[in-house]
Design a protein around this motif. Structure first.
Motif, PDB file in Angstrom:
ATOM      1  N   GLN A 196      -7.789  -5.291  14.445  1.00  0.00           N
ATOM      2  CA  GLN A 196      -8.766  -5.524  13.354  1.00  0.00           C
ATOM      3  C   GLN A 196      -8.311  -4.595  12.140  1.00  0.00           C
ATOM      4  O   GLN A 196      -7.933  -5.358  11.338  1.00  0.00           O
ATOM      5  CB  GLN A 196     -10.195  -5.759  13.514  1.00  0.00           C
ATOM      6  CG  GLN A 196     -10.408  -7.095  14.466  1.00  0.00           C
ATOM      7  CD  GLN A 196     -12.305  -6.677  14.343  1.00  0.00           C
ATOM      8  OE1 GLN A 196     -12.913  -5.448  14.260  1.00  0.00           O
ATOM      9  NE2 GLN A 196     -12.918  -7.391  15.581  1.00  0.00           N
ATOM     10  N   MET A 197      -8.367  -3.825  12.917  1.00  0.00           N
ATOM     11  CA  MET A 197      -8.272  -2.248  11.494  1.00  0.00           C
ATOM     12  C   MET A 197      -6.675  -2.602  10.970  1.00  0.00           C
ATOM     13  O   MET A 197      -6.599  -2.531   9.351  1.00  0.00           O
ATOM     14  CB  MET A 197      -8.578  -1.224  11.807  1.00  0.00           C
ATOM     15  CG  MET A 197      -7.845   0.142  10.651  1.00  0.00           C
ATOM     16  SD  MET A 197      -8.899  -0.227   9.203  1.00  0.00           S
ATOM     17  CE  MET A 197     -10.551   0.141  10.083  1.00  0.00           C
ATOM     18  N   ALA A 198      -5.718  -3.001  12.110  1.00  0.00           N
ATOM     19  CA  ALA A 198      -4.154  -3.207  11.546  1.00  0.00           C
ATOM     20  C   ALA A 198      -3.969  -3.970  10.503  1.00  0.00           C
ATOM     21  O   ALA A 198      -3.388  -4.459   9.249  1.00  0.00           O
ATOM     22  CB  ALA A 198      -3.255  -3.119  12.620  1.00  0.00           C
ATOM     23  N   ALA A 199      -5.373  -5.276  11.069  1.00  0.00           N
ATOM     24  CA  ALA A 199      -4.825  -6.584   9.822  1.00  0.00           C
ATOM     25  C   ALA A 199      -4.885  -6.043   8.484  1.00  0.00           C
ATOM     26  O   ALA A 199      -4.272  -6.758   7.581  1.00  0.00           O
ATOM     27  CB  ALA A 199      -5.658  -7.970  10.119  1.00  0.00           C
ATOM     28  N   ARG A 200      -6.289  -5.367   8.597  1.00  0.00           N
ATOM     29  CA  ARG A 200      -6.602  -4.964   6.998  1.00  0.00           C
ATOM     30  C   ARG A 200      -5.912  -4.052   6.550  1.00  0.00           C
ATOM     31  O   ARG A 200      -5.758  -3.839   5.007  1.00  0.00           O
ATOM     32  CB  ARG A 200      -8.359  -4.785   7.171  1.00  0.00           C
ATOM     33  CG  ARG A 200      -9.439  -5.883   7.789  1.00  0.00           C
ATOM     34  CD  ARG A 200     -10.472  -4.591   8.161  1.00  0.00           C
ATOM     35  NE  ARG A 200     -11.343  -4.210   6.682  1.00  0.00           N
ATOM     36  CZ  ARG A 200     -11.962  -3.110   7.357  1.00  0.00           C
ATOM     37  NH1 ARG A 200     -12.529  -3.039   8.407  1.00  0.00           N
ATOM     38  NH2 ARG A 200     -12.141  -1.752   6.203  1.00  0.00           N
ATOM     39  N   ILE A 206      -2.256   0.975  12.756  1.00  0.00           N
ATOM     40  CA  ILE A 206      -2.271   2.305  13.564  1.00  0.00           C
ATOM     41  C   ILE A 206      -1.851   3.224  13.366  1.00  0.00           C
ATOM     42  O   ILE A 206      -0.141   3.051  13.619  1.00  0.00           O
ATOM     43  CB  ILE A 206      -3.505   1.985  14.518  1.00  0.00           C
ATOM     44  CG1 ILE A 206      -4.312   0.758  14.351  1.00  0.00           C
ATOM     45  CG2 ILE A 206      -4.626   3.638  14.753  1.00  0.00           C
ATOM     46  CD1 ILE A 206      -5.972   1.077  13.240  1.00  0.00           C
ATOM     47  N   ALA A 207      -2.186   4.375  12.309  1.00  0.00           N
ATOM     48  CA  ALA A 207      -1.328   5.380  12.520  1.00  0.00           C
ATOM     49  C   ALA A 207      -0.779   5.975  13.941  1.00  0.00           C
ATOM     50  O   ALA A 207      -1.728   6.038  15.497  1.00  0.00           O
ATOM     51  CB  ALA A 207      -2.057   6.464  11.847  1.00  0.00           C
ATOM     52  N   THR A 208       0.261   6.514  14.816  1.00  0.00           N
ATOM     53  CA  THR A 208       0.530   7.823  15.521  1.00  0.00           C
ATOM     54  C   THR A 208       0.261   8.986  15.230  1.00  0.00           C
ATOM     55  O   THR A 208       0.118   9.356  14.293  1.00  0.00           O
ATOM     56  CB  THR A 208       2.050   6.833  16.068  1.00  0.00           C
ATOM     57  OG1 THR A 208       2.973   7.338  15.371  1.00  0.00           O
ATOM     58  CG2 THR A 208       2.044   5.173  16.170  1.00  0.00           C
ATOM     59  N   PRO A 209       0.179   9.799  16.485  1.00  0.00           N
ATOM     60  CA  PRO A 209       0.001  11.289  16.347  1.00  0.00           C
ATOM     61  C   PRO A 209       1.460  11.596  15.772  1.00  0.00           C
ATOM     62  O   PRO A 209       1.341  12.779  14.855  1.00  0.00           O
ATOM     63  CB  PRO A 209       0.323  11.805  17.788  1.00  0.00           C
ATOM     64  CG  PRO A 209      -0.829  10.770  18.502  1.00  0.00           C
ATOM     65  CD  PRO A 209      -0.772   9.610  17.841  1.00  0.00           C
ATOM     66  N   ALA A 210       2.558  10.897  16.289  1.00  0.00           N
ATOM     67  CA  ALA A 210       3.875  11.190  15.164  1.00  0.00           C
ATOM     68  C   ALA A 210       3.622  10.911  13.473  1.00  0.00           C
ATOM     69  O   ALA A 210       4.632  12.009  12.871  1.00  0.00           O
ATOM     70  CB  ALA A 210       4.998  10.637  16.316  1.00  0.00           C
ATOM     71  N   ASP A 211       3.157  10.153  13.208  1.00  0.00           N
ATOM     72  CA  ASP A 211       2.725  10.350  11.591  1.00  0.00           C
ATOM     73  C   ASP A 211       2.293  11.238  10.948  1.00  0.00           C
ATOM     74  O   ASP A 211       2.587  11.699  10.227  1.00  0.00           O
ATOM     75  CB  ASP A 211       2.004   8.316  11.556  1.00  0.00           C
ATOM     76  CG  ASP A 211       2.719   7.532  11.989  1.00  0.00           C
ATOM     77  OD1 ASP A 211       4.069   6.823  11.548  1.00  0.00           O
ATOM     78  OD2 ASP A 211       1.746   6.731  12.575  1.00  0.00           O
ATOM     79  N   LEU A 212       1.117  11.554  12.047  1.00  0.00           N
ATOM     80  CA  LEU A 212       0.534  12.641  10.966  1.00  0.00           C
ATOM     81  C   LEU A 212       0.727  14.128  11.760  1.00  0.00           C
ATOM     82  O   LEU A 212       1.252  14.764  10.874  1.00  0.00           O
ATOM     83  CB  LEU A 212      -1.430  12.735  12.164  1.00  0.00           C
ATOM     84  CG  LEU A 212      -2.177  12.106  11.143  1.00  0.00           C
ATOM     85  CD1 LEU A 212      -1.916  12.265  10.373  1.00  0.00           C
ATOM     86  CD2 LEU A 212      -1.787  10.477  12.036  1.00  0.00           C
ATOM     87  N   ARG A 237      -8.398   3.535   3.085  1.00  0.00           N
ATOM     88  CA  ARG A 237     -10.051   3.678   2.284  1.00  0.00           C
ATOM     89  C   ARG A 237     -10.139   3.233   1.214  1.00  0.00           C
ATOM     90  O   ARG A 237     -11.325   3.229  -0.121  1.00  0.00           O
ATOM     91  CB  ARG A 237      -9.939   5.293   1.314  1.00  0.00           C
ATOM     92  CG  ARG A 237      -8.337   5.752   0.329  1.00  0.00           C
ATOM     93  CD  ARG A 237      -8.019   7.518   0.044  1.00  0.00           C
ATOM     94  NE  ARG A 237      -6.937   7.618  -0.161  1.00  0.00           N
ATOM     95  CZ  ARG A 237      -6.023   7.156  -0.496  1.00  0.00           C
ATOM     96  NH1 ARG A 237      -5.529   6.733   1.152  1.00  0.00           N
ATOM     97  NH2 ARG A 237      -5.083   7.361  -1.191  1.00  0.00           N
ATOM     98  N   PHE A 238      -9.036   2.739   0.621  1.00  0.00           N
ATOM     99  CA  PHE A 238      -9.217   0.638  -0.611  1.00  0.00           C
ATOM    100  C   PHE A 238      -9.511  -0.230   0.081  1.00  0.00           C
ATOM    101  O   PHE A 238     -10.067  -1.473  -0.159  1.00  0.00           O
ATOM    102  CB  PHE A 238      -7.984   0.992  -0.689  1.00  0.00           C
ATOM    103  CG  PHE A 238      -7.397   2.000  -1.117  1.00  0.00           C
ATOM    104  CD1 PHE A 238      -8.105   2.341  -2.020  1.00  0.00           C
ATOM    105  CD2 PHE A 238      -5.534   2.474  -1.498  1.00  0.00           C
ATOM    106  CE1 PHE A 238      -7.214   3.870  -2.759  1.00  0.00           C
ATOM    107  CE2 PHE A 238      -5.720   3.547  -1.207  1.00  0.00           C
ATOM    108  CZ  PHE A 238      -6.662   4.591  -2.682  1.00  0.00           C
ATOM    109  N   VAL A 239     -10.362  -0.739   1.713  1.00  0.00           N
ATOM    110  CA  VAL A 239     -10.111  -1.753   2.489  1.00  0.00           C
ATOM    111  C   VAL A 239     -10.941  -1.916   2.994  1.00  0.00           C
ATOM    112  O   VAL A 239     -12.040  -0.331   2.895  1.00  0.00           O
ATOM    113  CB  VAL A 239      -8.789  -1.877   3.411  1.00  0.00           C
ATOM    114  CG1 VAL A 239      -7.498  -2.231   2.454  1.00  0.00           C
ATOM    115  CG2 VAL A 239      -8.968  -1.364   4.833  1.00  0.00           C
TER     116      VAL A 239
END
Ligand SMILES: NC(=O)c1ccc[n+]([C@@H]2O[C@H](COP(=O)([O-])OP(=O)(O)OC[C@H]3O[C@@H](n4cnc5c(N)ncnc54)[C@H](OP(=O)(O)O)[C@@H]3O)[C@@H](O)[C@H]2O)c1
Length: 239
Positions: A196-200, A206-212, A237-239
């Motif tokens: 659901q969150m990925a669609a928004r 969704i982020a992975t640990p590698a992104d961070l 933070r915008f959705v």
């Protein structure tokens, strides 16, 4: 500045974002010291990172001053510190459990202070501290007031510490949702919530640990970045 042959202590490095930060540091030729409370988790993390001679671990609870002091006294060398440790509680305000609140405050806020206190005297002028806040500070969910509070507190802390500990740089990462072990304890249907969150999200995933980990490396290497909160939330933070 790059991380080649630098030493990075990652508190919380046994899983999730800390693991991702350690992986990114190793890819750049750094040495890593993973810290956390569970030795078996840290051992496993070093194996999955294939750190070899470049990695070791120290068992330490960030809420205990003796552990934090020993971690830095025992370090042969330390150039950068990344802190992702968190022991959070999600609960309604009207059912507030004080012990759980103390664990959350201890692991994210008091822990940050203890790390700054004991790391700063050991860090070189080019050194840095990177803490981890999160989207709950700006976009809280019901049952998340405690997480919002500790994350918001870290925003203020990195600004204050960046002034007081200069020239050591002090920053924070602010993730949105990250696919990490943290979700195993939250008690939600992770697959459904992530879909659901990925669609928004504007970025569609969704982020992975590698992104961070990538973002943590930026904060360590960027000589002009201090007192900053780097948002890596895919637009959450915008959705
Ligand atoms: N994942 C997300 O969606 C998300 C979103 C926004 C913000 N964040 C923030 O990102 C940070 C890292 O989260 P994560 O997703 O990487 O979670 P994680 O996979 O659960 O990692 C947290 C690590 O911290 C260690 N830790 C917990 N309490 C500790 C303590 N008292 N002393 C030392 N180490 C401790 C844990 O190991 P031990 O239990 O073995 O000590 C664990 O390895 C947290 O501050 C979290 O609030 C995460």
């Amino acid at each position: 500045m790059n991380l080649h042959e630098r030493t990075v202590i990652v508190i919380g490095g046994g899983s999730g974002i800390g693991w991702g930060a350690a992986q990114a540091c190793l890819e750049r030729g750094a040495h890593v010291v993973l810290a956390g409370r569970t030795a078996s988790k840290l051992e496993r993390a070093l194996q999955t990172l294939q750190a070899g001679e470049r990695g070791r671990y120290v068992s330490a609870d960030i809420t205990k001053e003796g552990d934090v002091s020993a971690l830095f006294r025992g370090a042969e060398r330390v150039d950068h510190v990344v802190v992702t440790a968190a022991d959070l509680a999600y609960q309604p305000i009207v059912e507030f459990d004080v012990a759980a609140a103390q664990r959350a405050l201890g692991s994210k806020l008091l822990g940050a202070l203890l790390v700054a206190k004991h790391a700063a005297p050991r860090l070189p002028a080019h050194g840095s501290l990177t803490f981890t806040t999160g989207v709950a500070s700006e976009r809280p969910l019901p049952r998340g007031s405690l997480t919002a509070t500790v994350n918001g507190g870290l925003h203020s802390f990195v600004r204050a510490a960046a002034i007081e500990l200069a020239p050591i740089r002090v920053n924070a990462l602010s993730p949105g949702w990250v696919d990490s072990e943290l979700w195993d304890s939250i008690g939600v249907d992770k697959a459904a919530a992530f879909a659901q969150m990925a669609a928004r999200l504007p970025v569609g995933r969704i982020a992975t640990p590698a992104d961070l980990g990538h973002a943590a490396v930026f904060l360590m290497e960027s000589e002009m970045t201090t007192g900053a909160v780097l948002t890596v939330d895919g637009g959450h933070r915008f959705v």
